[in-house]
Structures are given as C-alpha cells and as structure tokens.
Design a protein around this motif. Structure first.
Motif, mmCIF file in Angstrom:
data_model
loop_
_atom_site.group_PDB
_atom_site.id
_atom_site.type_symbol
_atom_site.label_atom_id
_atom_site.label_comp_id
_atom_site.label_asym_id
_atom_site.label_seq_id
_atom_site.Cartn_x
_atom_site.Cartn_y
_atom_site.Cartn_z
ATOM 1 N N GLY A 37 99.852 175.777 93.081
ATOM 2 C CA GLY A 37 100.017 177.123 93.624
ATOM 3 C C GLY A 37 100.436 178.125 92.565
ATOM 4 N N VAL A 38 100.146 177.844 91.305
ATOM 5 C CA VAL A 38 100.493 178.755 90.205
ATOM 6 C C VAL A 38 99.188 179.231 89.571
ATOM 7 N N ARG A 39 98.955 180.549 89.566
ATOM 8 C CA ARG A 39 97.681 181.068 89.045
ATOM 9 C C ARG A 39 97.853 181.547 87.612
ATOM 10 N N LEU A 63 92.532 173.538 79.633
ATOM 11 C CA LEU A 63 92.116 174.348 80.774
ATOM 12 C C LEU A 63 91.139 173.534 81.629
ATOM 13 N N ALA A 64 91.501 173.322 82.912
ATOM 14 C CA ALA A 64 90.676 172.445 83.784
ATOM 15 C C ALA A 64 90.222 173.199 85.026
ATOM 16 N N THR A 65 89.939 174.487 84.906
ATOM 17 C CA THR A 65 89.459 175.276 86.053
ATOM 18 C C THR A 65 87.937 175.127 86.157
ATOM 19 N N ARG A 68 83.580 179.503 85.840
ATOM 20 C CA ARG A 68 83.713 180.966 85.793
ATOM 21 C C ARG A 68 85.119 181.375 85.354
ATOM 22 N N THR A 69 86.155 180.743 85.932
ATOM 23 C CA THR A 69 87.532 181.077 85.540
ATOM 24 C C THR A 69 87.774 180.703 84.084
ATOM 25 N N ALA A 70 87.221 179.563 83.659
ATOM 26 C CA ALA A 70 87.394 179.141 82.260
ATOM 27 C C ALA A 70 86.852 180.218 81.325
ATOM 28 N N GLU A 72 86.499 183.397 82.013
ATOM 29 C CA GLU A 72 87.334 184.609 82.106
ATOM 30 C C GLU A 72 88.593 184.461 81.257
ATOM 31 N N LEU A 73 89.198 183.267 81.296
ATOM 32 C CA LEU A 73 90.443 183.044 80.556
ATOM 33 C C LEU A 73 90.183 182.844 79.065
ATOM 34 N N LEU A 74 89.033 182.301 78.722
ATOM 35 C CA LEU A 74 88.692 182.059 77.313
ATOM 36 C C LEU A 74 87.361 182.743 77.014
ATOM 37 N N THR A 86 75.905 174.848 101.234
ATOM 38 C CA THR A 86 76.535 175.047 102.540
ATOM 39 C C THR A 86 76.724 173.668 103.176
ATOM 40 N N VAL A 87 77.942 173.391 103.598
ATOM 41 C CA VAL A 87 78.253 172.091 104.206
ATOM 42 C C VAL A 87 78.621 172.309 105.664
ATOM 43 N N LEU A 88 78.009 171.530 106.542
ATOM 44 C CA LEU A 88 78.304 171.616 107.981
ATOM 45 C C LEU A 88 78.874 170.285 108.455
ATOM 46 N N GLU A 174 79.063 179.486 94.482
ATOM 47 C CA GLU A 174 79.068 178.877 93.144
ATOM 48 C C GLU A 174 79.640 177.464 93.263
ATOM 49 N N ALA A 175 78.906 176.613 93.996
ATOM 50 C CA ALA A 175 79.429 175.277 94.305
ATOM 51 C C ALA A 175 79.389 174.360 93.096
ATOM 52 N N VAL A 176 78.245 174.239 92.468
ATOM 53 C CA VAL A 176 78.124 173.329 91.316
ATOM 54 C C VAL A 176 77.369 174.016 90.188
ATOM 55 N N PRO A 177 77.816 173.793 88.934
ATOM 56 C CA PRO A 177 77.088 174.384 87.811
ATOM 57 C C PRO A 177 75.679 173.806 87.731
ATOM 58 N N GLY A 199 86.178 169.830 82.753
ATOM 59 C CA GLY A 199 85.697 170.140 84.097
ATOM 60 C C GLY A 199 84.240 169.753 84.217
ATOM 61 N N ASP A 200 83.687 169.906 85.440
ATOM 62 C CA ASP A 200 82.305 169.477 85.666
ATOM 63 C C ASP A 200 81.305 170.270 84.834
ATOM 64 N N HIS A 201 81.704 171.451 84.322
ATOM 65 C CA HIS A 201 80.807 172.276 83.503
ATOM 66 C C HIS A 201 80.756 171.806 82.050
ATOM 67 N N ALA A 204 78.555 165.998 83.299
ATOM 68 C CA ALA A 204 77.696 166.034 84.489
ATOM 69 C C ALA A 204 78.439 166.768 85.606
ATOM 70 N N GLY A 205 77.688 167.518 86.423
ATOM 71 C CA GLY A 205 78.320 168.355 87.454
ATOM 72 C C GLY A 205 78.769 167.589 88.668
ATOM 73 N N THR A 206 79.650 166.610 88.456
ATOM 74 C CA THR A 206 80.163 165.773 89.544
ATOM 75 C C THR A 206 81.638 165.496 89.271
ATOM 76 N N PRO A 207 82.390 165.016 90.268
ATOM 77 C CA PRO A 207 83.782 164.630 90.000
ATOM 78 C C PRO A 207 83.878 163.590 88.877
ATOM 79 N N HIS A 208 82.893 162.669 88.812
ATOM 80 C CA HIS A 208 82.906 161.672 87.741
ATOM 81 C C HIS A 208 82.803 162.366 86.376
ATOM 82 N N GLY A 209 81.882 163.367 86.292
ATOM 83 C CA GLY A 209 81.734 164.113 85.035
ATOM 84 C C GLY A 209 83.000 164.874 84.691
ATOM 85 N N ALA A 210 83.631 165.466 85.720
ATOM 86 C CA ALA A 210 84.875 166.215 85.488
ATOM 87 C C ALA A 210 85.955 165.282 84.937
ATOM 88 N N LEU A 211 86.064 164.082 85.532
ATOM 89 C CA LEU A 211 87.078 163.121 85.073
ATOM 90 C C LEU A 211 86.763 162.648 83.647
HETATM 91 C C1 FAD Z 1 80.842 172.634 98.772
HETATM 92 C C2 FAD Z 1 80.859 171.598 97.692
HETATM 93 C C3 FAD Z 1 80.409 170.312 97.995
HETATM 94 C C4 FAD Z 1 80.411 169.334 97.021
HETATM 95 N N1 FAD Z 1 80.017 168.092 97.378
HETATM 96 C C5 FAD Z 1 80.054 167.106 96.473
HETATM 97 C C6 FAD Z 1 79.696 165.777 96.838
HETATM 98 O O1 FAD Z 1 79.388 165.509 97.990
HETATM 99 N N2 FAD Z 1 79.710 164.830 95.888
HETATM 100 C C7 FAD Z 1 80.070 165.104 94.603
HETATM 101 O O2 FAD Z 1 80.060 164.214 93.751
HETATM 102 N N3 FAD Z 1 80.438 166.351 94.213
HETATM 103 C C8 FAD Z 1 80.435 167.350 95.121
HETATM 104 N N4 FAD Z 1 80.804 168.620 94.755
HETATM 105 C C9 FAD Z 1 81.137 168.865 93.357
HETATM 106 C C10 FAD Z 1 82.589 168.522 93.025
HETATM 107 O O3 FAD Z 1 83.454 169.051 93.985
HETATM 108 C C11 FAD Z 1 82.902 169.133 91.641
HETATM 109 O O4 FAD Z 1 81.968 168.631 90.684
HETATM 110 C C12 FAD Z 1 84.309 168.755 91.183
HETATM 111 O O5 FAD Z 1 85.282 169.187 92.105
HETATM 112 C C13 FAD Z 1 84.581 169.433 89.848
HETATM 113 O O6 FAD Z 1 85.885 169.112 89.443
HETATM 114 P P1 FAD Z 1 86.620 170.064 88.423
HETATM 115 O O7 FAD Z 1 87.936 169.405 88.161
HETATM 116 O O8 FAD Z 1 85.724 170.368 87.264
HETATM 117 O O9 FAD Z 1 86.831 171.473 89.166
HETATM 118 P P2 FAD Z 1 87.568 171.819 90.517
HETATM 119 O O10 FAD Z 1 87.619 170.650 91.432
HETATM 120 O O11 FAD Z 1 86.938 173.091 90.970
HETATM 121 O O12 FAD Z 1 89.080 172.104 90.061
HETATM 122 C C14 FAD Z 1 89.435 173.297 89.372
HETATM 123 C C15 FAD Z 1 90.891 173.600 89.705
HETATM 124 O O13 FAD Z 1 91.318 174.736 88.941
HETATM 125 C C16 FAD Z 1 92.140 175.536 89.774
HETATM 126 N N5 FAD Z 1 92.144 176.917 89.249
HETATM 127 C C17 FAD Z 1 91.089 177.787 89.206
HETATM 128 N N6 FAD Z 1 91.478 178.962 88.663
HETATM 129 C C18 FAD Z 1 92.794 178.818 88.331
HETATM 130 C C19 FAD Z 1 93.765 179.685 87.715
HETATM 131 N N7 FAD Z 1 93.469 180.929 87.317
HETATM 132 N N8 FAD Z 1 95.034 179.207 87.545
HETATM 133 C C20 FAD Z 1 95.373 177.935 87.940
HETATM 134 N N9 FAD Z 1 94.486 177.073 88.520
HETATM 135 C C21 FAD Z 1 93.216 177.514 88.709
HETATM 136 C C22 FAD Z 1 91.506 175.436 91.151
HETATM 137 O O14 FAD Z 1 92.447 175.775 92.150
HETATM 138 C C23 FAD Z 1 91.112 173.954 91.183
HETATM 139 O O15 FAD Z 1 92.157 173.154 91.682
HETATM 140 C C24 FAD Z 1 80.840 169.623 95.712
HETATM 141 C C25 FAD Z 1 81.307 170.909 95.401
HETATM 142 C C26 FAD Z 1 81.317 171.879 96.406
HETATM 143 C C27 FAD Z 1 81.864 173.252 96.076
#
Ligand code: FAD
Length: 241
Positions: A37-39, A63-65, A68-70, A72-74, A86-88, A174-177, A199-201, A204-211
């Motif tokens: 909760g700290v921006r 920086l792990a945002t 787009r935020t990355a 802006e900050l850098l 869109t997810v339903l 802007e769901a995924v890069p 980050g995913d950018h 690869a644009g997935t949680p695995h890539g982000a990790l």
């Molecule tokens: C709608 C949607 C559906 C998806 N579905 C899937 C799926 O089914 N399977 C899959 O593999 N992937 C899915 N993804 C992709 C997956 O969510 C992302 O690839 C993953 O979350 C990227 O992780 P990240 O750590 O790079 O970024 P994020 O998870 O976006 O984390 C970035 C963090 O930075 C924080 N932050 C941003 N700006 C600031 C700031 N100024 N100060 C402090 N903190 C800040 C944010 O609050 C956030 O917690 C989906 C994404 C979306 C949007």
C-alpha cells in the motif's frame, strides 16, 4: 509459450487465489520486511520517494512494477505495446464438465478465446455449492459482451447457460505486454550498479517470466553488493561443456 506449457503439463493455479503466491513468498521473509500500500513516485540508485512515507534511503533499487510504471519511474525504459484482456466469472448450479482442462476456441470469431471450469481446478475458488467457470476475451470486447459470451459458452460446453450467473467481469486494457517476434525473452534487468528492473516485461509475459526475471535481477543485485552466490545449474553445465 504459455499454451505449450499448458499442453505439456496440467492447468495449474495457486491454491486459494493468485494472491497466495506473493503471500507465501512474503511469509518466508523476516517480519516487517515487506510493506504494501505504498506508492513510489520517484526512484534512483540511492533513494525512493513514496506518496505516503516520504523519502527512503537505500543501497540498491529493484523496480518490480508493470512496464508502464517502470518506464514512468525510469525514463528511457521502453514501454511495450499491450494486449487487452476481459475476464468473466460465471457461477452455475452444476459444472458443465468435471475436467480441469483449458478449453480453447479454434475459431477466431470469438468472443471467447479460452475458458475453464475453475472449480474443477481449485474448488476453494467457487462460491459454496456452485461451480465457477472463468472465460477470457482477448482484445477489445464486443458490445453486449456478457450476452454473447454466455451464448458462446453454451456452444463450447454443449449445455444451456440460462441458469448461469455473472459473478464478475473485469476488463484490463493493458493486461499483458505484447511479445512480437523476434522477441528477446531475457531482457536486461541490470540497468547500472544499484539499479535493477524486473517483471513480465523483462522476460516472457507470464508470472513464470516475472519470477525468472526477478531471480536474475536479485542475483545481479547481490553480485554487485559483493555477496557470493551458489552457481546456477545452467552456469555449471556451461563450464562442464
Ligand atoms: C486480466 C489478466 C489476466 C491474466 N491471466 C493470466 C493467466 O490466466 N495466466 C497467466 O499466466 N498470466 C495471466 N496474466 C498475466 C500475469 O498476471 C502477469 O504476467 C503477472 O502478474 C506479471 O507479474 P509482474 O510481477 O511482472 O507484475 P504485476 O503482477 O503487475 O505486479 C506489479 C506490482 O507493482 C505494483 N506497483 C505498480 N506501480 C507501483 C508504484 N508506483 N509504487 C509501488 N508499487 C507499484 C503493483 O501494485 C503490483 O503489485 C493475466 C493478467 C491480467 C491483467
């Protein structure tokens, strides 16, 4: 890449919801290490300015945002194109299938690109006594999205969806890069000594890539701080070759 992983393995999500993964990682750290909760409004090698808690001094910044935020900050970091998603989430009195599989629509006419009975994958996600069906629409959603999705789901699952209820609809522009070819899935994470980005950018644009990019950035940061690390398996394999 993601679909290949789905095809080779099984559909997998963190039990209890997506937030379970960062919560599990944070729980392994000493108490008070993580503040949420700290921006952040400004970031540099030696200090971070926050909206709520003023300026914090530091030895390094990672920086792990999102992308787009990355950027802006850098300033100077590239902002990629993004895909809209869109997810339903629908609930139903009974599951249209008990199979925990991802159902892919091969016809690009849509609107549904893929759908799954999420309560068959993780029962904890569904409301008590109901099935949870989660469906994804890629790109700009059509007018009257919910009605068209419900009709499409009836065809995909071969069952009536009249009694299904819409639990939630989330549109993220802007769901995924975007990852247009040729794509470098190992983008640099070390900008300079003391300043890192992940980050995913950056992968690869997935949680695995982000990790994976987070692990690369953490290794670079610790290396710059002079912390000796055990060798990675791929480095050992390279040396052995
Ligand atoms: C709608 C949607 C559906 C998806 N579905 C899937 C799926 O089914 N399977 C899959 O593999 N992937 C899915 N993804 C992709 C997956 O969510 C992302 O690839 C993953 O979350 C990227 O992780 P990240 O750590 O790079 O970024 P994020 O998870 O976006 O984390 C970035 C963090 O930075 C924080 N932050 C941003 N700006 C600031 C700031 N100024 N100060 C402090 N903190 C800040 C944010 O609050 C956030 O917690 C989906 C994404 C979306 C949007």
């Amino acid at each position: 890449l993601a679909l290949r992983a789905f095809a080779r393995g099984r559909l997998a999500v963190p039990e209890g919801g997506a937030a379970a993964l960062p919560e599990r990682l944070a729980a392994a750290l000493p108490a008070g290490t993580v503040r949420t909760g700290v921006r952040v409004t400004e970031a540099s090698v030696s200090r971070v300015t926050t909206a709520e808690h003023g300026v914090l001094g530091c030895r390094s910044v990672l920086l792990a945002t999102g992308a787009r935020t990355a950027a802006e900050l850098l300033p100077g970091l590239r902002t990629p194109a993004f895909h809209a998603v869109t997810v339903l989430h629908h609930t139903a009195p009974s599951a249209p299938t008990g199979d925990p599989a991802l159902l892919l629509e091969s016809d690009p006419g849509g609107p549904v690109a893929h759908t799954a009975v999420m309560s068959a994958v993780d029962p904890a996600r569904a409301p008590e006594g109901r099935a949870l069906i989660t469906s994804t629409v890629l790109g700009v959603p059509p007018d009257d999205t919910e009605r068209r999705v419900r009709k499409h789901l009836a065809t995909l699952y071969g069952t009536s969806t009249d009694e299904w209820e819409l639990l939630a609809l989330h549109h993220t522009a802007e769901a995924v890069p975007a990852m247009p070819p040729p794509y470098d899935a190992r983008r640099p994470v070390r900008l300079l000594a003391g300043l890192y980005v992940c980050g995913d950018h950056r992968d690869a644009g997935t949680p695995h890539g982000a990790l994976a990019s987070g692990a690369r950035a953490a290794r670079a940061l610790l290396c710059d701080l002079g912390v000796r690390l055990p060798k990675e398996e791929d480095e050992e394999a390279e040396e052995a070759a």
